[in-house]
Design an enzyme around this catalytic site. Structure first.
Site, PDB file in Angstrom:
ATOM      1  N   ALA A  11       0.810  -1.214   0.000  1.00  0.00           N
ATOM      2  CA  ALA A  11       0.000   0.000   0.000  1.00  0.00           C
ATOM      3  C   ALA A  11       0.855   1.282   0.000  1.00  0.00           C
ATOM      4  O   ALA A  11       0.438   2.313  -0.525  1.00  0.00           O
ATOM      5  CB  ALA A  11      -0.932  -0.009   1.196  1.00  0.00           C
ATOM      6  N   GLN A  88       0.430  -6.375  -3.526  1.00  0.00           N
ATOM      7  CA  GLN A  88      -0.651  -6.607  -2.568  1.00  0.00           C
ATOM      8  C   GLN A  88      -1.766  -5.598  -2.816  1.00  0.00           C
ATOM      9  O   GLN A  88      -2.805  -5.657  -2.190  1.00  0.00           O
ATOM     10  CB  GLN A  88      -0.126  -6.419  -1.140  1.00  0.00           C
ATOM     11  CG  GLN A  88       1.017  -7.347  -0.793  1.00  0.00           C
ATOM     12  CD  GLN A  88       1.661  -6.966   0.528  1.00  0.00           C
ATOM     13  OE1 GLN A  88       1.145  -7.245   1.583  1.00  0.00           O
ATOM     14  NE2 GLN A  88       2.807  -6.312   0.451  1.00  0.00           N
ATOM     15  N   ASP A  91      -5.292  -1.601  -6.579  1.00  0.00           N
ATOM     16  CA  ASP A  91      -5.616  -0.331  -7.230  1.00  0.00           C
ATOM     17  C   ASP A  91      -5.276  -0.257  -8.723  1.00  0.00           C
ATOM     18  O   ASP A  91      -5.518   0.773  -9.358  1.00  0.00           O
ATOM     19  CB  ASP A  91      -4.924   0.816  -6.480  1.00  0.00           C
ATOM     20  CG  ASP A  91      -3.425   0.606  -6.328  1.00  0.00           C
ATOM     21  OD1 ASP A  91      -2.825  -0.108  -7.154  1.00  0.00           O
ATOM     22  OD2 ASP A  91      -2.841   1.161  -5.370  1.00  0.00           O
ATOM     23  N   HIS A 106      -3.721  -9.937  -3.894  1.00  0.00           N
ATOM     24  CA  HIS A 106      -4.903  -9.673  -3.073  1.00  0.00           C
ATOM     25  C   HIS A 106      -6.108  -9.273  -3.937  1.00  0.00           C
ATOM     26  O   HIS A 106      -7.042  -8.654  -3.459  1.00  0.00           O
ATOM     27  CB  HIS A 106      -4.621  -8.593  -2.018  1.00  0.00           C
ATOM     28  CG  HIS A 106      -3.653  -9.050  -0.964  1.00  0.00           C
ATOM     29  ND1 HIS A 106      -3.079  -8.208  -0.040  1.00  0.00           N
ATOM     30  CD2 HIS A 106      -3.158 -10.281  -0.670  1.00  0.00           C
ATOM     31  CE1 HIS A 106      -2.268  -8.898   0.758  1.00  0.00           C
ATOM     32  NE2 HIS A 106      -2.296 -10.153   0.382  1.00  0.00           N
ATOM     33  N   ASN A 204      11.232   1.641   1.936  1.00  0.00           N
ATOM     34  CA  ASN A 204      10.082   1.933   2.800  1.00  0.00           C
ATOM     35  C   ASN A 204      10.395   3.144   3.678  1.00  0.00           C
ATOM     36  O   ASN A 204      11.560   3.419   3.965  1.00  0.00           O
ATOM     37  CB  ASN A 204       9.787   0.722   3.695  1.00  0.00           C
ATOM     38  CG  ASN A 204       8.308   0.592   4.004  1.00  0.00           C
ATOM     39  OD1 ASN A 204       7.499   0.434   3.099  1.00  0.00           O
ATOM     40  ND2 ASN A 204       7.948   0.693   5.270  1.00  0.00           N
TER      41      ASN A 204
END
Ligand code: NAD
Length: 420
Positions: A11, A88, A91, A106, A204
């Site tokens: 995300a 994951q 979108d 997902h 990250n």
């Protein structure tokens, strides 16, 4: 140097497109209870909650645009600097950002499917219209509930998850690095996916659950770091835009394989056949050095390819310095490994062809990689350092045109063999 690392995204790569993640402060979980509102349980027992919270969120996600991180990842994939993307996210922003090879582990929210008959697939627009007309939960004509094609809490993983695992397993050790971008790496079972690879790099903006397993951690915003990576690649390419790497380009991989063999050899001091192993490594050093110093058409290639070859040669020189002066070369490991690489690429192609949604662009890309590798294999043979086992190559050169025909893919085999 790994020519084609895989990407695992979460995300966090999409927050800069305006889609909140789940676990950051201010993230979605602070506002909505996932089990109360976003589980299969909720769909049956609290459809009001599911659709009241779900529809505005789905609409927001569908309207989002890819950010720099998606665009750069897409560009690097189509130019063969990156391999498949396992995401994951639901979108579709990787695809909107130009990537062609994406596993959505997902699910996605492009469509919704009936949970009973499993045959009725409607667009999200149709689903929104049903909800707007007061049909909560929205129903299929058979009476079943229409559910967006995402994985909810309590669901099993979709086919893409198994496809991605099959693919990396059929590739064996040939694609041995994965870059996780914008994921807390806490969501199971995908957080065990990096263990399918030898090496993990993480991009990250906060610590992740797998930091201690990572070879490299780049902390910061995904789009800024991807931009820095792209800038650096362009700098290494002497300021020129990146061109696609040739399909079989594996200079760096060969030198890396050798460095790995050498490291294992050095750390395991009590090997009984030490002398023989040393001789094998020496044979490989000589072969790869000869290959890299004579790399085909190097002067016509873009600067970054020359740079990868140079770096690889430096690895070879480093190993050479540590070798005893007069080892007796015998058959090494690398020619066999190259044979294994070609074989594992073929196994990966066969495994990919079994997917119900296999795409002709990707089949073509996989075929080109195999042809490029075979071309390199043949070129290496011209050094007459080793003799190769041609049975596999001959077999593949028969099978590949058959596969291309079957999937109506135009392939120029001769050209493909020269694209190394
Ligand atoms: P997560 O929310 O658990 O972790 C996101 C990570 O990204 C955090 O560690 C955060 O610090 C980091 N991050 C946030 N913005 C960043 C940025 N701009 N640059 C770099 N790092 C950034 O996400 P997850 O690991 O993907 O797991 C969440 C689950 O939620 C997934 O299963 C996913 O399916 C789902 N989800 C998807 C979307 C989407 O499709 N865009 C959005 C929210 C949640």
């Amino acid at each position: 140097m790994y020519p084609r690392p895989w990407v695992l995204s979460g995300a966090g790569i999409s927050t800069e497109s305006g889609i909140p993640d789940f676990r950051s402060s201010g993230g979605l979980w602070e506002k909505v209870d996932p089990i109360e509102n976003f589980s299969t349980w909720a769909l049956y027992n609290n459809p009001e909650g599911f659709f009241t919270h779900g529809i505005p969120m789905f609409e927001q996600i569908l309207e989002a645009n890819p950010n720099k991180a998606h665009l750069i990842v897409g560009e690097l994939q189509t130019k063969r600097f990156l391999g498949p993307i396992v995401t994951q996210n639901v979108d579709s922003l990787h695809q909107k950002g130009g990537a062609e090879w994406v596993y959505e582990v997902h699910g996605h929210i492009r469509t919704a499917t009936c949970m009973d008959c499993h045959t009725n697939v409607v667009s999200m627009e149709e689903l929104f219209n049903l909800v707007q007309d007061g049909q909560i939960p929205p129903k299929c004509h058979c009476g079943g509930i229409l559910k967006p094609d995402v994985i909810l809490f309590g669901d099993s993983m979709p086919a893409d998850f198994q496809y991605a695992i099959n693919l990396i397993r059929s590739h064996g050790s040939t694609d041995n690095m994965i870059i996780a971008i914008g994921s807390s790496l806490t969501v199971s079972p995908i957080n065990s996916f990096p263990f399918e690879f030898e090496k993990l790099a993480i991009i990250n903006n906060s610590p992740t659950a797998l930091d201690m397993n990572a070879e490299l951690i780049l902390s910061g915003s995904a789009s800024e770091i991807m931009q820095q990576i792209k800038n650096r690649l362009i700098e290494l390419n002497k300021g020129k835009e990146l061109q696609p790497l040739p399909a079989g380009f594996i200079a760096g991989r060969l030198a890396t394989m050798l460095a790995d063999i050498w490291n294992t050899f050095q750390t395991r001091k009590n090997i009984t056949d030490r002398k023989e192993r040393l001789n094998k490594i020496t044979a490989d050093v000589l072969l790869i050095e000869k290959l890299l110093t004579n790399y085909p058409n190097l002067n016509d290639r873009q600067a970054i390819e020359k740079y990868i070859v140079e770096i690889s040669l430096k690895t070879i020189q480093k190993i050479k310095k540590e070798l005893p002066r007069k080892p007796r070369p015998i058959d090494g490991y690398i020619p066999k490994s190259l044979n294994d690489i070609i074989n594992s690429h073929y196994k990966a192609l066969v495994s990919y062809l079994k997917q119900y949604n296999s795409q002709s662009d990707i089949i073509k890309e996989m075929i080109l990689q195999i042809l490029g590798l075979i071309g390199l294999y043949k070129y290496m043979e011209s050094f007459k350092i080793q003799t190769f086992d041609y049975s596999l190559v001959d077999e593949l050169l028969n099978k590949i045109p058959e596969i291309a025909n079957k999937y109506e893919i135009m392939i120029d085999v001769e050209k493909g063999l020269n694209d190394y």
